[in-house]
Each structure stands twice: as C-alpha cells, then as structure tokens.
Design a protein around this motif. Structure first.
Motif, PDB file in Angstrom:
ATOM      1  N   SER A 218     -38.387 -49.235  52.974  1.00 43.24           N
ATOM      2  CA  SER A 218     -38.649 -50.213  54.191  1.00 43.24           C
ATOM      3  C   SER A 218     -39.884 -50.240  54.473  1.00 43.24           C
ATOM      4  O   SER A 218     -40.965 -49.596  53.841  1.00 43.24           O
ATOM      5  CB  SER A 218     -37.831 -49.677  55.199  1.00 43.24           C
ATOM      6  OG  SER A 218     -38.555 -48.326  55.852  1.00 43.24           O
ATOM      7  N   MET A 219     -40.370 -51.194  55.429  1.00 41.55           N
ATOM      8  CA  MET A 219     -41.875 -51.326  55.708  1.00 41.55           C
ATOM      9  C   MET A 219     -42.322 -49.890  56.354  1.00 41.55           C
ATOM     10  O   MET A 219     -43.488 -49.406  56.051  1.00 41.55           O
ATOM     11  CB  MET A 219     -41.927 -52.335  56.607  1.00 41.55           C
ATOM     12  CG  MET A 219     -42.184 -53.628  56.080  1.00 41.55           C
ATOM     13  SD  MET A 219     -43.135 -53.880  54.516  1.00 41.55           S
ATOM     14  CE  MET A 219     -44.816 -53.442  55.182  1.00 41.55           C
ATOM     15  N   GLU A 220     -41.485 -49.390  57.107  1.00 38.33           N
ATOM     16  CA  GLU A 220     -41.882 -47.944  57.609  1.00 38.33           C
ATOM     17  C   GLU A 220     -42.263 -46.906  56.360  1.00 38.33           C
ATOM     18  O   GLU A 220     -43.102 -46.072  56.655  1.00 38.33           O
ATOM     19  CB  GLU A 220     -40.919 -47.294  58.795  1.00 38.33           C
ATOM     20  CG  GLU A 220     -41.200 -48.196  59.737  1.00 38.33           C
ATOM     21  CD  GLU A 220     -40.409 -48.213  61.187  1.00 38.33           C
ATOM     22  OE1 GLU A 220     -39.645 -46.897  61.148  1.00 38.33           O
ATOM     23  OE2 GLU A 220     -40.369 -48.472  62.098  1.00 38.33           O
ATOM     24  N   GLU A 221     -41.132 -46.966  55.587  1.00 34.14           N
ATOM     25  CA  GLU A 221     -41.408 -46.033  54.567  1.00 34.14           C
ATOM     26  C   GLU A 221     -42.721 -46.348  53.588  1.00 34.14           C
ATOM     27  O   GLU A 221     -43.425 -45.415  53.111  1.00 34.14           O
ATOM     28  CB  GLU A 221     -39.967 -45.961  53.413  1.00 34.14           C
ATOM     29  CG  GLU A 221     -39.111 -45.454  54.200  1.00 34.14           C
ATOM     30  CD  GLU A 221     -37.610 -45.523  53.436  1.00 34.14           C
ATOM     31  OE1 GLU A 221     -37.000 -44.722  53.463  1.00 34.14           O
ATOM     32  OE2 GLU A 221     -37.431 -46.823  53.021  1.00 34.14           O
ATOM     33  N   ARG A 222     -43.177 -47.736  53.295  1.00 34.50           N
ATOM     34  CA  ARG A 222     -44.002 -47.984  52.635  1.00 34.50           C
ATOM     35  C   ARG A 222     -45.464 -47.571  53.281  1.00 34.50           C
ATOM     36  O   ARG A 222     -46.410 -47.397  52.716  1.00 34.50           O
ATOM     37  CB  ARG A 222     -44.284 -49.588  52.450  1.00 34.50           C
ATOM     38  CG  ARG A 222     -42.991 -50.038  51.430  1.00 34.50           C
ATOM     39  CD  ARG A 222     -42.954 -51.436  51.497  1.00 34.50           C
ATOM     40  NE  ARG A 222     -41.798 -52.105  50.767  1.00 34.50           N
ATOM     41  CZ  ARG A 222     -41.673 -53.318  50.494  1.00 34.50           C
ATOM     42  NH1 ARG A 222     -42.450 -54.159  50.754  1.00 34.50           N
ATOM     43  NH2 ARG A 222     -40.401 -53.630  49.769  1.00 34.50           N
ATOM     44  N   MET A 223     -45.310 -47.616  54.694  1.00 29.56           N
ATOM     45  CA  MET A 223     -46.484 -47.079  55.607  1.00 29.56           C
ATOM     46  C   MET A 223     -46.685 -45.574  54.989  1.00 29.56           C
ATOM     47  O   MET A 223     -47.808 -45.132  55.080  1.00 29.56           O
ATOM     48  CB  MET A 223     -46.402 -47.365  57.033  1.00 29.56           C
ATOM     49  CG  MET A 223     -46.443 -49.036  57.406  1.00 29.56           C
ATOM     50  SD  MET A 223     -46.414 -49.298  59.016  1.00 29.56           S
ATOM     51  CE  MET A 223     -45.130 -50.005  59.277  1.00 29.56           C
ATOM     52  N   THR A 224     -45.680 -44.659  55.156  1.00 30.78           N
ATOM     53  CA  THR A 224     -45.828 -43.298  54.893  1.00 30.78           C
ATOM     54  C   THR A 224     -46.612 -43.254  53.547  1.00 30.78           C
ATOM     55  O   THR A 224     -47.387 -42.540  53.439  1.00 30.78           O
ATOM     56  CB  THR A 224     -44.340 -42.694  54.992  1.00 30.78           C
ATOM     57  OG1 THR A 224     -43.820 -42.962  56.204  1.00 30.78           O
ATOM     58  CG2 THR A 224     -44.556 -41.414  54.494  1.00 30.78           C
TER      59      THR A 224
END
Lengths: 466, 192
Positions: A218-224
C-alpha cells in the motif's frame, strides 16, 4: 533516446543549469517542507541578506520535532513547558507570517509529522523534487518523487532561489520478488534491506525499490520502506507510481482535481523507468524468505530476524555497540525484557500502522512495568483512529494515547527513555541515546512493538496473531 | 565565511565507525535558533558524564588533544540525521577537517558549506593516522593534499565548486542568486 530510469527522468526534468567542469547542476525544487528545528537559522540568513522567499506557495511548514505530544489542557491547547522549544516554535510562526508561508501550527487540524502531512494533504505528488531539512524526506519517494534531506544552509538556498546545487547521485535498484508472509511487514522488509546493505551501503546512491513485493505494498507501506533509505546511507529512495499511488492521491485536498487530475495522471504514467534502463548497481531480495526483523545494535544496519542470535562482533565498533546494548554475541533476543514501547514516528505512525498494532492490543493489557506510548503521525490520523475506536483499544490496554509529533523518535520534546531503559520502537534510529541519553532501542514493526507491550518482552508477534 | 588555504595541526583520533550526527550533537541541543556556541555540546554524551563532568577517558578530554583542529574518525562518519548543527558544533569547537575512509553524503555537503573539510583517505593512510594520534598533518586545499611529517603525502578530492567557495570564503547562495534568469526561464517553461 537512451532508456532512462525513474530517477533519471526526474533529474533531467528539473535541471535548471546542467553541471559544468566548475559547478554542479542547479536543480529546481517543486516542494519545500519546513519545520521548526532546521529552519530558524535559514530565515536568519534571508533576513541578514534582505532576501524574500522566492516561491512561498511551494513551501509548507509544520511543527513536529520539538513539540510536546502530551494531552491538551482544558482550554484545548497543547501545553509547551520547555521555554527553548516554545521560543523555537514561536520563531517558526513569526517566520511563516513574515514570509507568507502556509503553516500547520501546533494545535491545528493539519499539524503532524512533516513527512506524514505532505502525503496526507496531497502536496506530495509523483514527478516532483521535494526537499526538507530532515533526512527522512526520502519518505516522499514512495510517490515516485525525488525527495531528499538537506542541511539548513540548503534550506536557505531553496527559500531564496527554489533551487539547489547538486552532485548527481548514482542509482541502485533494490528488486524484491515474491510475497511477504503473514506477520511480515514493510518495516521488516526495509530492516532486512538495510541489514544487507549496511548503514553506509547506499552512500552516494538513490535507491529505486521495484519488483512484485514492492508493487503489492500500500502507499503507507511504501512510505515506510522509502523512509528508511537514509538508514542505508542513500540520499533518497523511490518507487515508480502506479494505480495504488493514484488511488491514494485522488481527492486529497491539494491533489489536482477534474481535468487537471486527468492531465496529471497522464504525465505521471510516463514516469516509470523505461524498458532496458540500467542502474549503477542492483540488489535482489526474495520477500518469501523474510522474517520479522529486530535490531540488536546501535545503528539500523545491525538488524536480524527476530528468532536469530546476535551475531559475533566484527571489530571494536561492534563490540562497543553490544556493550552499550548490554547484549552478548550468540544470545537470542526472544524473551529479553523491555521497559518502554514506542509506536509512532515518520516511519510507522500512519493509520494502517495503528490498526495493525490494535489487532495485537485488542483485549489485552500492557505488561506490568512497561510503558507504552502511542503517538499518531498527524492530527488527521489521530481523529481517524479515534473514529475507528483504536484509541479506546490502546487506552483500555493501559497505553498512553498522545497528540501528533515526532515524540520519542528524537527525544527533544519531553518524551524520552531514562538511562539504561530498553525500548522496542517503531521509529527509524537506534543510535546511542537517540531516544534519550543512555536509552537502548530495539527497532521493529508495529506488530512486534505491540507484542512486546503486552508480553513485556521481545516476542514474535506471529505467536499471538494465530 | 573565512577562507581556507593551508593549515597544519596535530590530529585527534576517534576510530569508532559510523559515528552518527546524534553522537556529534544530541537532538536535545537542537532547540536553539542560532548556529553559534554549539562546540561545548560536541559529542556531549561521550564527553560528559550524567552530572556534566568531563569523562577522563574520552579523547577530546585528554590534555594532548587540546588545540587540535583535525579529527581522524572511523569509516562512514556523519551518518544519520541531516542536522547542520553537527558541522556547526565541530567547527565551533575548533575542528577544520575530518579525515575518514568514507563520509556520509548530507554531512559532507553541510561540512563544505561551513569551512569544515571532509577528507577521504585510503585504508593504508587511515590506518597510519589512527595508529599515531597527535601526528602533525599539513592540509592544503590549494593542492588538495594531506602531508605527514615523514614525507607521506596523499591527494584528496573536493568538488571543484565547493573548493572555489572555500578558497575564496564565499557562499554558494551568492552563485544561486546570480542564476535568477535561468531559474525564471525554467519556471516559465515548466508552467507552460
């Protein structure tokens, strides 16, 4: 035309002046994020030289590093007890007022960690160059932006000219094949990448994360993932935009709307690297072999699978790290007692991180003698979590539910470890004293942190998830 | 900014690898709005004990380290946070050069803007410097050399533009401001 990588396309599109034998390239900056800690001296430079901010509308400010996260008073305000922090925070208000910069001030609905609010507002977009006086600016690369941390002198350069002198970095492809297994998260993936590359392994490079396991995030995981690129020494980390990116951005307050949206998406679709584009260096990982990770030392490269044994030191620096951590070579960390759990930071304070942690906390109590601190990354996330009842799960378990900010990741705002304390932290740095002088940090995912909170010791969260 | 050309100094050796900017200056000292006076907080948690007294065994507290302006450090010096307070603290303390085998990108960029030379040497010379703390070295930015008393001389590389700025005591911002026409042209083109 020679096939180009995502990085090369972004670099080429932002060259104001190409490099010469005498000068590095001048690169245009689309978005400048500022916060209270690394900007005051830059505004002093502007005032001393009687300069204006060239493009205030390309500058967005918030307060996060030195701001307290303690609960609001009966007047609805967040009390600032530290006089120096109060002065610094006041300085940012004055600077933004004097120079016409949008500010998401402490206590306002848009306030939060600078790398959380940029994407949340939709100001972070594919194809942009984004800088901030903070090394975790690499976070924004998750959108297919070229985003990197800069020093305060460079903050003054961008304020005054919207440009930077930059040496062109090398490119490093990190390709992750396969599928992450149940209970293995984006945080574990990036900790595994850093453990292999080493803390200096990416120096001089911009990383592009690619492959099926990255596409599935997800985008949030990609940000991590992109957030921690700097922990391998890389200037930036980036992921080519795709449908996941567009879906995240659609309808965000500052994302393009209507016809402008269609035009923007059409342009963004040209950003992914061309077939046949080559990198200066490549590394491959298999997601299916990854385990939940934990760090055992005093830099983020000193990480291992949670069930593994602490490796034997390779020299005096490793020995110093193990002595600081109070650990011995060949010991397992499973069952190691802890004092504090911190869930937050620009790495893991988003709604999906809080939901994950809540799955472990639900119906349990924080272990005796353990302090658990849960700090949402922004006021919007806080509100969302409260709407979903996550705060109640945390509070019922006995955890502290806080206002938004950097909190115990940086320990300059009142949230910190006492000397000798052990913490499992979802943040990004386990340097000596990072979370408080003498404090000892184990970096891990929100799942692992939550499991430590309720068991009081380092625990493989998969044993609790069923 | 003061121009740098050639200077000689004895070395202080801190051979630990991966010295991060949180060690160079802990975050709790970043609540300042000035860049002055950070030298007293340099390496604070290694230099002072919990009651603020100097730790006798830390290298900067030893009598022989006083007055040295060259820090020889382990590999990957300056990793971590982008805080420019790190080179400000090193400079304010009196350091004018950091010598290592690799130096982190953001720290390097920040150091060059503040009169602190990041000098990369090979493993052999680094080993030699680490083994002989207090060696007097002569560093010339004009010839880009570091010379030892035994006649050993090594070249180091500095980006040409940063070198020009340091030799002349000028600021990169002046150059960027002078490129206003090019920046305007770029802005006009990209908003078209």
């Amino acid at each position: 035309m020679k096939p180009r990588t995502l990085f090369e396309k972004l670099w080429d599109a932002h060259v104001v002046l190409p490099a010469t034998s005498d000068t590095p390239a001048v690169i245009y900056i689309d978005l400048h994020l500022i916060h209270e800690v690394t900007s005051p001296q830059a505004f002093t430079i502007l005032r001393d030289a009687k300069l204006r901010v060239r493009r205030p509308e390309r500058t967005v400010a918030t307060m996060d590093h030195s701001t307290p996260t303690t609960p609001r008073g009966s007047d609805g305000r967040i009390p600032i007890l530290d006089a120096q922090a109060a002065k610094q925070i006041g300085q940012l208000e004055t600077n933004c007022g004097d120079f016409g910069i949008e500010l998401h001030a402490l206590g306002s609905d848009g306030q939060g960690i600078v790398h959380v609010i940029g994407p949340e507002l939709g100001v972070t977009q594919p194809g942009m160059t984004i800088v901030c006086g903070d090394s975790h600016t690499s976070t924004h690369g998750a959108f297919g932006a070229l985003a990197f941390g800069i020093g305060t002198s460079e903050v003054s350069h961008v304020l005054a000219t919207q440009s930077l002198l930059q040496q062109r970095p090398k490119t490093l492809a990190v390709t992750v094949d396969g599928t992450l297994r149940h209970g293995v998260t984006a945080k574990d993936l990036i900790l595994a990448v850093i453990a292999r590359l080493g803390i200096g392994g990416g120096t001089g490079h911009v990383i592009e994360y690619r492959g099926p396991a990255i596409r599935a995030l997800s985008m949030e995981e990609r940000m991590t993932v992109c957030n921690m690129s700097i922990e391998a020494g890389a200037r930036a980390g980036m992921i080519a935009p795709d449908e996941t990116t567009y879906q995240y951005l659609a309808g965000r307050p500052r994302a393009p709307q209507g016809a402008a949206w269609d035009k923007a998406v059409a342009a963004w679709k040209l950003l992914p690297g061309d077939e046949g584009a080559t990198f200066d260096r490549e590394e491959h990982f298999d997601a299916a072999t990854l385990e939940p990770m934990i760090t055992y030392g005093t830099n983020p490269g000193m990480g291992m699978a949670i069930g593994a044994s602490v490796p034997a030191p390779k020299g005096a620096s490793d020995e110093k790290a193990l002595a600081y951590m109070g650990l011995k070579a060949h010991q397992s960390l499973l069952g190691h007692g802890i004092d504090v759990v911190f869930i937050g930071s620009c790495t893991n304070s988003r709604i999906s991180d809080l939901r994950q942690a809540a799955t472990v906390f639900r119906g349990h109590k924080v272990a005796k003698n353990v302090r658990a601190l849960i700090v949402p990354g922004s006021q919007r996330i806080k509100k969302q979590a409260e709407a979903e009842g996550l705060d109640k799960i945390f509070r019922d378990a006995g955890a502290d539910w806080r206002e938004a900010g950097c909190s115990m990741c940086i320990a300059m705002n009142g949230d910190q470890l006492a000397p000798g304390q052990y913490a499992v932290s979802t943040s990004n740095r386990n340097f000596e004293g990072r979370q408080g002088a003498g404090g000892r940090t184990f970096l891990a995912s929100p799942l692992t942190a939550a499991a430590a909170a309720i068991t009081g010791k380092i625990t493989d969260a998969r044993t609790l998830l069923g | 900014m003061e121009a740098i050309r050639t200077f000689s100094s004895k070395t202080v050796v801190l051979p630990i690898e991966n010295v991060d900017t949180d060690q160079i200056i802990p975050a709790r000292f970043l609540k300042t709005t000035s860049k002055q006076g950070l030298g007293k907080q340099l390496f604070s948690d290694w230099r002072y004990d919990g009651s603020g007294q100097p730790k006798a065994d830390f290298v900067l507290n030893r009598p022989e380290a006083q007055g040295a302006s060259v820090l020889v450090a382990g590999d990957n010096f300056g990793c971590g946070s982008s805080r420019e307070h790190a080179p400000w603290a090193l400079y304010d303390y009196g350091f004018r050069a950091v010598v290592s085998t690799t130096i982190a990108d953001i720290f390097r960029s920040n150091a060059l803007k503040n009169g602190l030379l990041p000098i990369i040497v090979d493993q052999a010379l680094h080993g030699h410097l680490v083994a002989a703390p207090g060696t007097t070295v002569t560093i010339s930015l004009e010839t880009q050399t570091i010379a030892l008393p035994d006649g050993t001389t090594a070249k180091f590389s500095v980006e040409p533009f940063a070198r020009y700025c340091l030799l002349n005591g000028i600021d990169e911002l002046q150059f960027l401001l002078s490129q206003d026409d090019a920046i305007k042209t770029f802005e006009a083109r990209s908003s078209a």
